[in-house]
Write a protein that holds these residues in place. Structure first.
Motif, PDB file in Angstrom:
ATOM      1  N   ILE A 241       4.136   5.591   6.173  1.00 19.89           N
ATOM      2  CA  ILE A 241       4.722   4.921   4.530  1.00 19.89           C
ATOM      3  C   ILE A 241       5.248   3.562   5.066  1.00 19.89           C
ATOM      4  CG2 ILE A 241       6.315   5.065   2.755  1.00 19.89           C
ATOM      5  CD1 ILE A 241       5.541   8.129   2.598  1.00 19.89           C
ATOM      6  N   LYS A 242       5.888   3.568   6.234  1.00 16.43           N
ATOM      7  CA  LYS A 242       6.488   2.315   6.566  1.00 16.43           C
ATOM      8  C   LYS A 242       5.485   1.098   6.947  1.00 16.43           C
ATOM      9  CE  LYS A 242       9.876   2.938   9.497  1.00 16.43           C
ATOM     10  NZ  LYS A 242      10.480   3.241  10.999  1.00 16.43           N
ATOM     11  N   ARG A 243       4.536   1.728   7.306  1.00 18.25           N
ATOM     12  CA  ARG A 243       3.407   0.829   7.538  1.00 18.25           C
ATOM     13  C   ARG A 243       2.876   0.110   6.281  1.00 18.25           C
ATOM     14  NH1 ARG A 243      -0.997   3.417  11.619  1.00 18.25           N
ATOM     15  NH2 ARG A 243      -1.987   1.520  11.289  1.00 18.25           N
ATOM     16  N   GLY A 244       2.890   0.438   5.366  1.00 18.86           N
ATOM     17  CA  GLY A 244       2.781  -0.230   3.948  1.00 18.86           C
ATOM     18  C   GLY A 244       1.106   0.475   3.459  1.00 18.86           C
ATOM     19  N   LEU A 245       0.758  -0.151   2.384  1.00 15.38           N
ATOM     20  CA  LEU A 245      -0.648   0.198   1.740  1.00 15.38           C
ATOM     21  C   LEU A 245      -1.560  -0.992   2.283  1.00 15.38           C
ATOM     22  CD1 LEU A 245      -1.826   1.968  -0.427  1.00 15.38           C
ATOM     23  CD2 LEU A 245      -1.326   0.027  -1.999  1.00 15.38           C
ATOM     24  N   GLU A 246      -2.353  -0.521   3.326  1.00 15.22           N
ATOM     25  CA  GLU A 246      -3.416  -1.312   3.953  1.00 15.22           C
ATOM     26  C   GLU A 246      -4.660  -1.319   2.723  1.00 15.22           C
ATOM     27  OE1 GLU A 246      -6.223   1.257   6.759  1.00 15.22           O
ATOM     28  OE2 GLU A 246      -4.572  -0.044   7.704  1.00 15.22           O
ATOM     29  N   GLU A 247      -5.448  -2.188   2.991  1.00 17.23           N
ATOM     30  CA  GLU A 247      -6.670  -2.159   2.056  1.00 17.23           C
ATOM     31  C   GLU A 247      -7.472  -0.832   2.053  1.00 17.23           C
ATOM     32  OE1 GLU A 247     -10.587  -4.870   1.507  1.00 17.23           O
ATOM     33  OE2 GLU A 247      -9.659  -5.301   3.151  1.00 17.23           O
ATOM     34  N   ARG A 248      -7.859  -0.609   1.110  1.00 15.35           N
ATOM     35  CA  ARG A 248      -8.413   0.740   1.012  1.00 15.35           C
ATOM     36  C   ARG A 248      -9.969   0.783   0.828  1.00 15.35           C
ATOM     37  NH1 ARG A 248      -7.028   3.519  -4.389  1.00 15.35           N
ATOM     38  NH2 ARG A 248      -7.469   5.348  -3.513  1.00 15.35           N
ATOM     39  N   THR A 249     -10.458   0.384   2.066  1.00 12.03           N
ATOM     40  CA  THR A 249     -11.807   0.498   2.662  1.00 12.03           C
ATOM     41  C   THR A 249     -12.642   1.416   2.415  1.00 12.03           C
ATOM     42  OG1 THR A 249     -11.274   0.721   4.898  1.00 12.03           O
ATOM     43  CG2 THR A 249     -11.189  -1.611   3.981  1.00 12.03           C
ATOM     44  N   CYS A 250     -12.077   2.771   2.148  1.00 11.88           N
ATOM     45  CA  CYS A 250     -13.024   4.060   1.933  1.00 11.88           C
ATOM     46  C   CYS A 250     -13.592   3.926   0.464  1.00 11.88           C
ATOM     47  CB  CYS A 250     -11.874   5.101   2.059  1.00 11.88           C
ATOM     48  SG  CYS A 250     -10.273   4.802   1.030  1.00 11.88           S
ATOM     49  N   ARG A 251     -14.271   4.938   0.255  1.00 13.98           N
ATOM     50  CA  ARG A 251     -15.000   5.161  -1.137  1.00 13.98           C
ATOM     51  C   ARG A 251     -14.008   5.868  -2.023  1.00 13.98           C
ATOM     52  NH1 ARG A 251     -20.489   8.194  -0.289  1.00 13.98           N
ATOM     53  NH2 ARG A 251     -20.685   7.737  -2.359  1.00 13.98           N
ATOM     54  N   CYS A 252     -12.922   6.140  -1.673  1.00 21.26           N
ATOM     55  CA  CYS A 252     -11.908   7.015  -2.711  1.00 21.26           C
ATOM     56  C   CYS A 252     -11.987   6.100  -3.971  1.00 21.26           C
ATOM     57  CB  CYS A 252     -10.739   7.230  -1.953  1.00 21.26           C
ATOM     58  SG  CYS A 252     -10.632   8.406  -0.596  1.00 21.26           S
ATOM     59  N   PRO A 253     -11.626   4.785  -3.883  1.00 20.26           N
ATOM     60  CA  PRO A 253     -11.254   4.032  -5.097  1.00 20.26           C
ATOM     61  C   PRO A 253     -12.432   3.921  -5.983  1.00 20.26           C
ATOM     62  CG  PRO A 253     -10.462   2.796  -2.927  1.00 20.26           C
ATOM     63  CD  PRO A 253     -11.504   3.936  -2.651  1.00 20.26           C
TER      64      PRO A 253
END
Length: 262
Positions: A241-253
């Motif tokens: 979590i400390k790393r933060g929300l990186e770009e969601r490049t997966c298919r989940c979105p």
């Protein structure tokens, strides 16, 4: 209130631990009520949901999975880190070890497994990557950086519960390709996919399954092993979590891209 991350705590995990400025929320959804804590860690807003309620009051087959995931969606959660207590189907997967689940076999019988019953459309959700591969990779990388040993993959057999499995069932699950057995990952993982969340589970192996171990299995044994290992999982989750929300490049979105098209 909003949160990007959520932690779902399973057996033995009834509080998030490191969150500050925690608010206790009761969230109404079309599927019922869910109780969620939300607090801050390293500048991130994090939701925490105790799957079985305080004091383990809700058995696995009675958990309101739809209300829980719907409530997280209402909070804006994009990434879910879940814990699970599991039994091992294989001698080489020992009690006390951590395992990043990468697939499942559904042996449940009576659970509501979708948000889409027809009134609001029909979804045939893709399950080729049920536990987000991108998030699983980040968990593995974070574990390696922090000296936390995890097994990088394994198949979770989800049973109905609340009883433990028979020796014959355990033999069957092993032959089907299962690695560990639990009672909660389905439909939670499916609903998270329908909610277009990135969802991953780190399982804590609490015991060898019936027929593999020499002794009888008790819930106390499961809870004790969870308590002995949960701090490793907490540290792993909060470092991620400390790393933060990186770009969601997966298919989940984009999991609902074909809503109603079949």
């Amino acid at each position: 209130m909003r949160a990007d991350f959520a932690i779902i705590g399973g057996t033995g995990v009834y509080d998030a631990g490191l969150l500050s400025s925690v608010d206790h929320l009761q969230i109404d959804t079309p599927f019922g009520v869910s109780f969620i804590d939300i607090g801050e860690y390293a500048g991130q807003q994090v939701a925490f949901l105790s799957r079985h309620g305080k004091g383990h009051a809700v058995p696995p087959h009675r958990v309101n999975y739809r209300a829980n995931i719907a409530a997280l969606r209402q909070l804006g959660v994009k990434q879910v880190l879940a814990t699970a207590a599991v039994g091992s189907l294989k001698e080489e997967i020992a009690p006390g070890e951590l395992l990043i689940v990468d697939d499942f076999i559904d042996m449940t019988k009576s659970r509501e497994t979708t948000f889409y019953e027809g009134e609001n459309g029909v979804v045939h959700i893709d399950m080729s990557d049920p536990y987000c591969g991108r998030l699983r990779r980040l968990i593995a990388e974070t574990a390696d950086r922090n000296g936390i040993e995890v097994k990088p993959g394994g198949v979770y057999v989800c049973t109905e519960g609340p009883r433990f499995e028979t020796t014959a069932e355990i033999r069957m699950y092993a032959r089907l390709g299962g690695d560990v057995v639990g009672m909660t990952s389905v439909p939670e993982v499916v609903l998270a996919k329908e909610a277009e969340m990135c969802y991953a589970t780190v399982a804590i192996v609490t015991n060898y399954c019936t027929g593999i171990a020499d002794s009888f299995l008790t819930h106390q044994e499961v809870a004790d092993t969870m308590r002995a290992n949960i701090e490793k999982v907490r540290r792993l989750f909060f470092e991620l979590i400390k790393r933060g929300l990186e770009e969601r490049t997966c298919r989940c979105p984009h999991a609902l891209a074909e809503l109603g098209s079949l």
